[in-house]
Design an enzyme around this catalytic site. Structure first.
Site, PDB file in Angstrom:
ATOM      1  N   GLU A  37      41.155  61.482  60.757  1.00 24.92           N
ATOM      2  CA  GLU A  37      40.360  61.700  61.970  1.00 24.92           C
ATOM      3  C   GLU A  37      41.182  61.421  63.229  1.00 24.92           C
ATOM      4  OE1 GLU A  37      36.159  60.388  64.142  1.00 24.92           O
ATOM      5  OE2 GLU A  37      36.832  59.301  62.370  1.00 24.92           O
ATOM      6  N   LYS A  70      38.655  65.371  59.990  1.00 22.79           N
ATOM      7  CA  LYS A  70      37.489  65.181  60.854  1.00 22.79           C
ATOM      8  C   LYS A  70      37.977  65.319  62.289  1.00 22.79           C
ATOM      9  CE  LYS A  70      33.657  62.050  61.934  1.00 22.79           C
ATOM     10  NZ  LYS A  70      32.829  60.920  61.472  1.00 22.79           N
TER      11      LYS A  70
END
Length: 294
Positions: free
Chosen positions: A176, A212
């Site tokens: 992420e 992500k």
């Protein structure tokens, strides 16, 4: 690596619920739910209250595999139980939802326009614990504030370095590298980020990663990453957008699914009846699910 679980994450319909608020973000999550800081004195009390909130969400009838593929947990949630079972076992055995663990230890101060992850000094022990608790995957977050090529290159390199270690231990990592949605040069940051991710993906063998990413400035911007053979899924973080804005932006991005936190939980309050609570949760779940189907 559980092939059934990988197949579900790769091809299943649904989204990932982000339930991993920790440390500094927990008071805000509780306040949004209707619990002020004056109602608890210690960190232990705070985490008990947030576990009760998460339990209420996860055990709700609307929180099911019909719409949800996975749930990201904080360590405290993994170590605790819901309806007599440890949370990961409850999710998988009772709900058919994949349990994912937040493993980063927070971020460094801003440098070169980014916040790298702090060194993960507890990662080995945490992964050993995650295996014991039947965790499917992991998630780790760093933040990009401006389009600094050196900073973004460092962010991506660090994410890939830890992802390899996590994958080799038998987990599916979620990388992420968040781009701050309020950045003045957000698109420029995304252009550099995509280039760096694609560059390092070329060097992989059989590793399977999930990314992500912040909802992009241009629709379908991350299609090349989505279609890469080493990528299981690309999921979107809401990043502070309201539920309405996040859902609308996600619906414009094909083959990208949600991994929302605030946008999922924003209308839930402690003083709602169980019927009201489940109705609000179902409304959010269905909206996010439908946007994830595009």
């Amino acid at each position: 690596m559980n092939k059934k679980q990988i197949e579900l994450m790769k091809n299943g319909k649904g989204f990932i619920a982000a339930m991993d608020q920790s440390g500094g973000s927990t008071p805000g999550a509780l306040e949004d739910y209707g619990i002020t800081e004056s109602e608890y004195e210690t960190e232990a009390e705070m985490f008990e209250l947030v576990h009760a909130m998460r339990t209420r969400v996860i055990t709700s009838p609307s929180f099911s595999s019909e719409h949800i593929l996975g749930a990201i947990l904080f360590k405290h949630t993994m170590n605790n139980k819901m309806e007599g079972k440890y949370t990961a076992d409850y999710l998988w055995e009772e709900k058919g939802i994949l349990p994912i663990l937040k493993v980063d230890q927070g971020t460094e101060n801003k440098e070169n326009g980014v916040q790298l992850m702090k060194p993960m000094t507890k990662l080995d022990d945490l992964l050993a614990e995650a295996e014991k608790y039947n965790i499917f995957g992991t998630k780790m977050r760093s933040i990009i504030h401006s389009a600094n090529p050196d900073g973004i290159k460092d962010i991506v390199a660090q994410q890939f370095e830890y992802a390899k270690k996590i994958y080799d231990e038998g987990f599916t990592p979620i990388l992420e590298p968040e781009v701050n949605i309020n950045s003045k040069d957000k698109l420029e940051s995304e252009i550099i980020l995509k280039e760096e991710i694609l560059k390092l993906l070329q060097g992989l063998d059989d590793e399977q990663y999930i990314f992500k990413l912040s909802l992009p400035s241009q629709a379908d911007f991350y299609q090349e990453i989505i279609e890469h053979p080493n990528v299981v899924r690309v999921v979107a973080l809401s990043g502070g957008y309201s539920q309405e804005v996040a859902v609308n932006k996600l619906s414009e991005n094909h083959n990208m699914i949600a991994s929302f936190s605030r946008a999922l939980l924003q209308n839930l309050e402690i003083d709602q009846s169980e019927e009201e609570f489940d109705k609000e949760l179902k409304n959010a779940v269905v909206k996010i699910y439908n946007a994830s189907l595009t």
